[in-house]
Design an enzyme around this catalytic site. Structure first.
Site, PDB file in Angstrom:
ATOM      1  N   GLY A  90      -9.755 -30.627   7.403  1.00 24.73           N
ATOM      2  CA  GLY A  90      -9.415 -29.992   6.130  1.00 24.73           C
ATOM      3  C   GLY A  90     -10.037 -30.733   4.964  1.00 24.73           C
ATOM      4  O   GLY A  90      -9.461 -30.797   3.875  1.00 24.73           O
ATOM      5  N   ALA A  91     -11.246 -31.279   5.172  1.00 27.72           N
ATOM      6  CA  ALA A  91     -11.857 -32.167   4.174  1.00 27.72           C
ATOM      7  C   ALA A  91     -12.803 -31.445   3.230  1.00 27.72           C
ATOM      8  O   ALA A  91     -13.427 -32.086   2.392  1.00 27.72           O
ATOM      9  CB  ALA A  91     -12.607 -33.293   4.891  1.00 27.72           C
TER      10      ALA A  91
ATOM     11  N   SER B  76     -11.977 -29.305   0.901  1.00 27.53           N
ATOM     12  CA  SER B  76     -11.361 -28.991  -0.392  1.00 27.53           C
ATOM     13  C   SER B  76     -10.036 -29.743  -0.532  1.00 27.53           C
ATOM     14  O   SER B  76      -9.576 -30.394   0.417  1.00 27.53           O
ATOM     15  CB  SER B  76     -11.109 -27.476  -0.528  1.00 27.53           C
ATOM     16  N   GLY B  77      -9.428 -29.650  -1.699  1.00 29.40           N
ATOM     17  CA  GLY B  77      -8.091 -30.197  -1.925  1.00 29.40           C
ATOM     18  C   GLY B  77      -7.977 -31.676  -1.655  1.00 29.40           C
ATOM     19  O   GLY B  77      -8.879 -32.460  -1.963  1.00 29.40           O
ATOM     20  N   ILE B  78      -6.834 -32.083  -1.069  1.00 28.67           N
ATOM     21  CA  ILE B  78      -6.603 -33.515  -0.863  1.00 28.67           C
ATOM     22  C   ILE B  78      -7.512 -34.081   0.220  1.00 28.67           C
ATOM     23  O   ILE B  78      -7.812 -35.279   0.211  1.00 28.67           O
ATOM     24  CB  ILE B  78      -5.123 -33.827  -0.552  1.00 28.67           C
ATOM     25  N   GLY B  79      -8.004 -33.248   1.146  1.00 28.20           N
ATOM     26  CA  GLY B  79      -8.950 -33.741   2.137  1.00 28.20           C
ATOM     27  C   GLY B  79     -10.239 -34.188   1.500  1.00 28.20           C
ATOM     28  O   GLY B  79     -10.774 -35.266   1.816  1.00 28.20           O
TER      29      GLY B  79
ATOM     30  N   SER C 140       4.911 -32.155   4.920  1.00 30.90           N
ATOM     31  CA  SER C 140       5.380 -31.589   3.656  1.00 30.90           C
ATOM     32  C   SER C 140       6.888 -31.703   3.561  1.00 30.90           C
ATOM     33  O   SER C 140       7.586 -31.716   4.585  1.00 30.90           O
ATOM     34  CB  SER C 140       4.980 -30.117   3.563  1.00 30.90           C
TER      35      SER C 140
ATOM     36  N   TYR D 142       5.615 -21.959   7.712  1.00 29.60           N
ATOM     37  CA  TYR D 142       4.935 -23.174   7.248  1.00 29.60           C
ATOM     38  C   TYR D 142       5.886 -24.372   7.299  1.00 29.60           C
ATOM     39  O   TYR D 142       5.528 -25.449   7.782  1.00 29.60           O
ATOM     40  CB  TYR D 142       4.428 -22.969   5.823  1.00 29.60           C
TER      41      TYR D 142
END
Length: 287
Positions: free
Chosen positions: A20-21, A23-26, A147, A175
């Site tokens: 998941g790298a 975008s976002g925190i990745g 989460s 989720y």
């Protein structure tokens, strides 16, 4: 008694795989860890974004579709061929969305958020164990992006495909369950590998200001209290890089502090073992 993660440490000669790298925190974590000296394997689904991040951090791009278990197996094969050592595996990829069934026949949220990371981790475990033999104890780590949504989850071994979860709520119900599964997986990992130098942790990044979750009413409300991707990545960066995590393997961090709040099921060792066994069966690892 709570503990707080120390500041990041240097990471020269250390290899980090981040899913998941793209975008976002990745992406934010890949940037930070590269600045600390790490070699980054950038794993993502979108070809253009994944390659762009890899170029930015002087890493290597690896493409995968978590809705396809064969794609996960292919990813593991490429990583093992390219990386003689893996010091950190960050299972950061995650998804939320409508009810859907993958080509493997499983609920999409369950497969993308738990089953595919479970399969990838197990396929890479022999390499992680080998790396740990020549590394300081506890410095080879498996990190799950979980989460606070785990508090709203409920794991049923007889309903892992979320057929009876009640209102779908834009996918947040399933989720939350998948984020609880991430913690159970982390705790079973810690139990199984307590003697071989590998440690495992899960963390809540905060609600991150990114495209994750879409534009539904629940997501829009949560975005008002969102943190930046860089702030959300801080727990991952510290868990990956600090010389010593001040909490036993298996812990769940609420941002930088452990122990974080979890649903009571997160402490059920029998449930964690049952989830592992069923995940082995569904991913094709069993037998």
């Amino acid at each position: 008694m709570s503990v707080e993660l120390p500041a990041p440490g240097r990471m020269e000669d250390r290899v980090v795989v981040i899913t998941g790298a793209s975008s976002g925190i990745g992406r934010a974590a890949a940037r930070e860890l590269a600045l600390l000296g790490a070699t980054i394997a950038v794993v993502g689904r979108n070809p253009e974004r994944t390659r762009a991040v890899a170029a930015e951090v002087s890493g290597t791009a690896y493409l995968v579709d978590y809705a396809d278990l064969q794609s996960v197996r292919d990813l593991a094969e490429r990583l093992l061929a390219d990386l003689p050592r893996i010091h950190v595996l960050a299972n950061n990829a995650g998804a939320i969305g409508p009810r859907a069934t993958t080509r493997d026949g499983f609920d999409q949220t369950f497969q993308q958020n738990h089953l595919s990371p479970f399969l990838l981790t197990n396929l890479l475990l022999p390499r992680l164990v080998d790396t740990a033999r020549d590394a300081p104890p506890g410095s080879v780590r498996i990190i799950q992006t979980s989460s606070a949504g785990n508090l709203f989850g409920r794991v049923r071994i007889d309903d892992l495909d979320n057929r009876h979860v009640g209102p779908w709520l834009g996918g947040f119900t399933a989720y939350g369950t998948s984020k609880l599964e991430n913690i159970l997986f982390t705790r079973e990992l810690a139990r199984r590998h307590q003697g071989d130098g590998i440690s495992a942790y899960a963390f809540h990044p905060g609600y991150v200001a990114s495209g994750f979750g879409g534009d539904g009413p629940v997501s829009s409300l949560m975005k008002r209290a969102a943190v930046s991707p860089e702030e959300g990545a801080a727990p991952l960066v510290r868990l990956a890089s600090t010389a010593r995590v001040p909490a036993p393997s298996g812990n769940y961090f609420d941002r930088l502090t452990a122990p974080g709040r979890t649903r009571r099921q997160a402490n059920d060792a029998g449930l964690a073992a049952a989830l592992w066994a069923e995940s082995e069966r569904r991913s094709g690892l069993a037998g």
